[in-house]
Design a protein around this motif. Structure first.
Motif, short mmCIF file in Angstrom:
data_model
loop_
_atom_site.label_atom_id
_atom_site.label_comp_id
_atom_site.label_asym_id
_atom_site.label_seq_id
_atom_site.Cartn_x
_atom_site.Cartn_y
_atom_site.Cartn_z
N LEU A 132 0.84 -1.20 0.00
CA LEU A 132 0.00 0.00 0.00
C LEU A 132 0.87 1.24 0.00
CD1 LEU A 132 -2.73 1.44 0.26
CD2 LEU A 132 -2.61 1.08 2.72
N GLN A 154 -3.32 7.35 12.96
CA GLN A 154 -4.58 8.03 12.68
C GLN A 154 -4.49 9.51 12.98
OE1 GLN A 154 -7.14 6.73 11.07
NE2 GLN A 154 -5.92 4.88 10.97
N MET A 189 -2.83 11.10 10.10
CA MET A 189 -3.77 11.13 8.98
C MET A 189 -4.68 12.33 9.09
SD MET A 189 -4.25 8.70 6.66
CE MET A 189 -4.22 6.97 6.39
N ILE A 190 -5.21 12.50 10.30
CA ILE A 190 -6.15 13.61 10.51
C ILE A 190 -5.45 14.93 10.21
CG2 ILE A 190 -7.41 14.88 12.29
CD1 ILE A 190 -8.13 12.18 13.50
N HIS A 200 -5.25 -1.40 -0.25
CA HIS A 200 -6.01 -1.01 0.94
C HIS A 200 -7.01 -2.09 1.32
CE1 HIS A 200 -6.49 3.15 2.82
NE2 HIS A 200 -6.75 2.25 3.72
N GLU A 257 -11.78 0.76 7.75
CA GLU A 257 -10.77 0.68 6.69
C GLU A 257 -11.42 0.31 5.37
OE1 GLU A 257 -7.62 2.02 8.70
OE2 GLU A 257 -7.55 1.43 6.60
N ALA A 315 -10.92 8.70 9.77
CA ALA A 315 -9.73 8.71 10.63
C ALA A 315 -10.13 9.05 12.05
CB ALA A 315 -8.70 9.70 10.11
N ASN A 323 -11.83 6.02 13.57
CA ASN A 323 -10.80 5.04 13.91
C ASN A 323 -10.09 5.43 15.19
OD1 ASN A 323 -10.23 2.69 12.61
ND2 ASN A 323 -9.27 3.66 10.86
#
Lengths: 507, 414
Positions: A325, A489, A492-493, B246, B289, B396, B399
């Motif tokens: 990925l 995460q 990511m945010i 993914h 995801e 996100a 999560n």
């Protein structure tokens, strides 16, 4: 009788039948406080020297090491070779404790082993303060004779070492040599010796050939981390850490080169275990497992083995896909940048370039996460799959010990019958010979029985310790792993929050 | 002009969540920005997936006088959409327009194959695993199904929104005629003819492309479109690959969750509760995801795929204009020749005027079409990129919340 350091509180469930408290870590039964309160974000970095497991030992603060070390004298002359295979790890004699599992323990001959128990009990609180780091891999030499040298740094307050902190250089075969010695000394008497990391011909060849590329760097880092975990597990073991070979390995600047490093690889161990299992199946008299505990535990480890392998395979697959990925995201980022360049609407063009930047940052995030997946989760599982093979091996040694005992008992029986017959003949020489042989065999049978009792006792302790460690390890490391996911995460945010206004700005 | 929005995004997923069957509730019509909204509205109100074909129910609402009723539905299959599209392409009158790209053929092969494999492998997995995987694959099938419906709908809406194409007779027949259009698929001969036509076209394309256009606007558009089309193609392919990885990763997490669950039920130590909690966590994060992958697919991958097709349609327009230009130039040459020989001058003049007129007509509408294309493109990208970012953030954050709360509980218990 025995002068125990303390009376440990009653432990829960499985080990109630043990009358002497073979509880090495008598924490209050209610809590498993391996709460890693001290974990910070830095700990999650996989570039550090492996999971810092030492900080988790906030158990009984009593420092029992002081007492223990004084009594320990590893060069004690009373090292009896009581067991037929391998030298005994016995230490200075101390008065033996009272009743153990079964009543038929001989006292005199057992004292060296019970002294062990004493020491283990006293170290029960186990303020485990040692920390070992494996670092600075360095390539030594050239061509096919080249090897990697690793720096092994030990930090310890234990007074049995000359200094509190010291370093040595070791190569991979040294580690294998250490393991091989420990295995030959301790496995057959029931101690779970942590297995050494696997050999890898392909990996090492790449390093030797001198390719300074990503995959050989990864290989070296993987190995370094594995070696560190191996040493930490070894020294966490209260018995192993006092072994002279271990101490020499950690301390001495000159280590004799280990030859014939037939590392007990997990494949090798498995073969050995299977061979033993076959032998067990061929036994004419099936072992009467009077102790259900052993049967239950063996089944438990069998199941655990299957499940852990399955989980390990899934995690390895995840690592692989996450890396994929990362690569694909990087490629997409480049492609999006190109698209942005050719887009002739200015604002959209800029937004696409921003998208490309975000994706590039995200690909790095995936790469980091894949490393966490691997070094934290996957390696934990791999280590335990190998450890459980060692556990199975130890159970099989017990079987072998039992078999030996039974064999000599049967032989004794035969000799007695023969002797009885000889009574009626007039052959005084032969009779005497028979009597002598019987005396010898009798001693052997008694020894066999003691060996069996001892290994059974040791295994119970070891399994109890192992399970505690397992619980701690899994909890600590998995929580760390989850925290790595949290970090990902959060990043990511951040990235997407930065991008959103850019996207909205397209007009 | 019309706005492309494949904005089935959130709704698409929430329908899934609610377990709504394929299209018992009609999907909202694609967001169209029509000036003449009420006169013609088209959508696909239902769809049925059969063995090897999909049947779309095309629903029309119109106040136009040429229709017999104000509201009516017909059932159409993919081939009939293609017939309609091809009829536009072949119509000389529409040479100056970007013909809305045809929807791709519904492709359930991969999904069907997976379902079949699952059925074959039923014996080798536990009942829970089987049920789980079956649900996964069914959801995937449903997702593909919804996508193909959306794409067919977008095509119709684009046509309906185009001021000229919406008046096309074939289009009205398509919408209204409630019998089978008997549009048999092209037979071998016709397919071969098409193939040669395309070959000639590309050869011509090279030839015509080499001629520098006098008009700056078109010269720029040509350069732009050629490059843009290639880069969109690349981006689309890379995006697909990224999304596939993914999905694979999320499948792994699914398996990990199952293993942890088994471990949790088997363990006799403190770890059993621990494992069960972590297993539950991974089940939930895995779902998120999977949504991320699905949203990226809808907002990014589909967007790129669509503009791949649209940019091709725009290129086709440019080609047609170039052809017309060549014809015009040839007609000019023929006229000069005729005048020089003083033979068939009138014929040549008529011919030349026709070519000139054709060329100018195409140029004029092409210019407008290309400008609109840019507007649509910018607007669609903006919409999708914003929605993509919003969804990524939403997931996100979801999560993060799950992870943090679980870590908190686990740390508290140990």
């Amino acid at each position: 009788m025995s002068d125990r350091a303390r009376d440990p509180p009653p432990e829960r469930t499985d080990f109630e039948e043990l009358e002497d408290a073979d509880d090495l870590f008598p924490e209050p039964a209610a809590t498993e406080e391996s709460g890693p309160a001290s974990l910070t974000a830095e700990d999650i970095s996989t570039n550090s020297n492996g999971p810092k497991q030492d900080s988790q030992f906030d158990e009984d603060p009593e420092d029992l090491f002081a007492e223990a070390t004084e009594e320990v004298s590893l060069d004690s002359p009373e090292r009896d070779v009581l067991l037929s295979d391998g030298p005994s790890p016995a230490i200075t004699p101390i008065t033996p404790p009272t009743s153990v599992i079964t009543p038929c323990l001989g006292h005199d001959d057992m004292f060296t082993h019970s002294s062990f128990d004493e020491i283990e009990e006293e170290e029960g609180g186990d303020l485990f303060d040692m920390h070992i780091a494996v670092s600075d891999p360095e390539k030594v030499g050239d061509g096919m004779n080249a090897y990697m040298a690793y720096k092994v740094t030990t930090k310890t307050p234990m007074s049995m070492f000359k200094r509190g902190e010291f370093s040595v250089k070791r190569r991979f075969s040294d580690f294998l040599g250490l393991h091989s010695k420990l295995a030959s000394k301790y496995l057959h008497i029931g101690y779970i010796v942590p297995p050494a990391p696997e050999k890898s011909i392909v990996g090492m060849t790449k390093v030797k050939v001198g390719k300074e590329d990503q995959s050989s760097n990864e290989f070296v880092e993987k190995r370094r981390s594995a070696l560190e975990r191996y040493l930490m597990r070894t020294v966490k073991h209260p018995v192993l850490r006092k072994d002279p070979d271990v101490m020499q390995f950690l301390e001495s600047s000159d280590l004799p080169r280990a030859v014939n490093t037939q590392a007990l690889s997990s494949a090798g161990l498995l073969r050995m275990v299977n061979k033993a299992a076959d032998a067990v199946n061929k036994m004419t008299i099936k072992m009467n497992e009077s102790d259900a505990w052993f049967e239950e535990k063996q089944q438990h480890f069998e199941n655990l083995d299957v499940q852990l392998r399955k989980l390990h395979a899934s995690v390895e697959s995840l690592v692989c896909h996450r890396k994929e990925l990362s690569v694909n995201t990087a490629q997409f980022a480049k492609s999006a940048a190109m698209l942005g360049n050719s887009e002739d609407h200015t604002a959209l063009s800029r937004a696409l370039s921003q998208l490309a930047e975000v994706e590039e940052k995200i690909d790095q995030l995936h790469q980091d996460q894949a490393n966490a997946d691997f070094y934290l989760f996957s390696e934990l599982l791999g280590d335990y799959v190998r450890l459980i093979t060692a556990v199975k091996g130890v159970f099989d040694h017990r079987m072998k010990t039992w078999q030996k005992w039974q064999d000599s008992q049967m032989l004794l029986q035969k000799k007695r019958e023969a002797e009885a017959k000889l009574q009626f003949t007039n052959k005084p020489d032969k009779l005497q010979q028979a009597k002598d042989e019987i005396k010898e065999l009798d001693a052997k049978v008694q020894q066999g029985e003691r060996d069996f009792e001892q290994i059974s006792k040791t295994i119970r302790k070891e399994v109890s310790r192992f399970e505690k460690e397992r619980v701690k390890d899994f909890k600590t490391i998995i929580i760390k792993y989850l925290e790595s996911l949290v970090q990902t995460q959060q990043q990511m945010i951040k990235y997407w929050e930065a991008f959103l206004p850019e996207a909205r700005a397209i007009s | 002009m019309m706005q492309e929005g494949l904005d089935d995004g959130p709704d698409f997923l929430s329908e899934e969540e609610r377990g709504v069957s394929a299209l018992s509730s009609p999907p909202r019509a694609v967001n169209v920005d029509l000036q003449t909204d009420a006169t013609l509205q088209v959508d696909i109100s239902d769809a049925l997936s059969e063995r090897d074909k999909v049947k779309f129910t095309v629903h029309t609402k119109s106040t136009l006088p040429n229709f017999k009723q104000n509201e009516f539905s017909v059932v159409r299959q993919h081939e009939e959409f293609i017939w309609l599209h091809d009829s536009f392409v072949e119509n000389e009158e529409y040479a100056g327009y970007i013909i809305p790209p045809a929807p791709p053929r519904p492709d359930f092969d991969a999904s069907r194959e997976k379902l079949q494999k699952l059925g074959e492998g039923e014996g080798s997995m536990t009942k829970e695993e089987f049920t789980k995987m079956k649900q996964e694959l069914e959801a995937e099938y449903l997702a593909i199904f919804k996508k193909t419906v959306a794409m067919h709908e977008v095509f119709l809406c684009r046509v309906a929104a185009h001021p000229v194409l919406r008046k096309d007779l074939n289009f009205h027949v398509f919408l209204e005629y409630n019998q089978d259009l008997s549009v048999r698929g092209k037979n071998k001969k016709e397919k071969l003819e098409d193939f040669f036509k395309n070959v000639v076209k590309s050869a011509d394309g090279v030839l015509v492309g080499g001629v520098k256009d006098v008009d700056d606007f078109f010269e720029h558009e040509k350069t732009f479109l050629l490059e843009y089309h290639n880069r969109v193609k690349d981006a689309s392919a890379k995006c697909d690959r990224m999304i596939r990885s993914h999905k694979s990763a999320s499948d792994d997490i699914n398996r990990i969750a199952s293993s942890l669950y088994t471990l949790g039920t088997q363990d006799s130590t403190d770890l059993c509760k621990f494992f069960l909690k972590v297993s539950e966590l991974f089940e939930k994060t895995r779902k998120i995801e999977a949504r991320v992958a699905a949203d990226e697919d809808l907002k990014l991958a589909d967007l790129l795929k669509y503009y791949l097709r649209e940019s091709q349609a725009a290129k086709d327009l440019l080609y047609r204009r170039s052809r017309a230009l060549v014809d015009y130039e040839n007609a000019n040459k023929a006229l000069d020749k005729a005048r020089a020989k003083n033979r068939d001058v009138l014929q040549a003049e008529t011919s030349q005027q026709l070519s000139c007129h054709k060329f100018e007509k195409i140029s004029e509408s092409a210019k407008q079409e290309l400008i609109d294309f840019k507007t649509r493109r910018v607007s669609a990208f903006r919409k999708n990129l914003v929605e993509l970012a919003e969804l990524e953030l939403k997931h996100a954050k979801g999560n993060l919340q799950l992870l943090q709360s679980c870590v908190g509980i686990l740390k508290g218990n140990t």
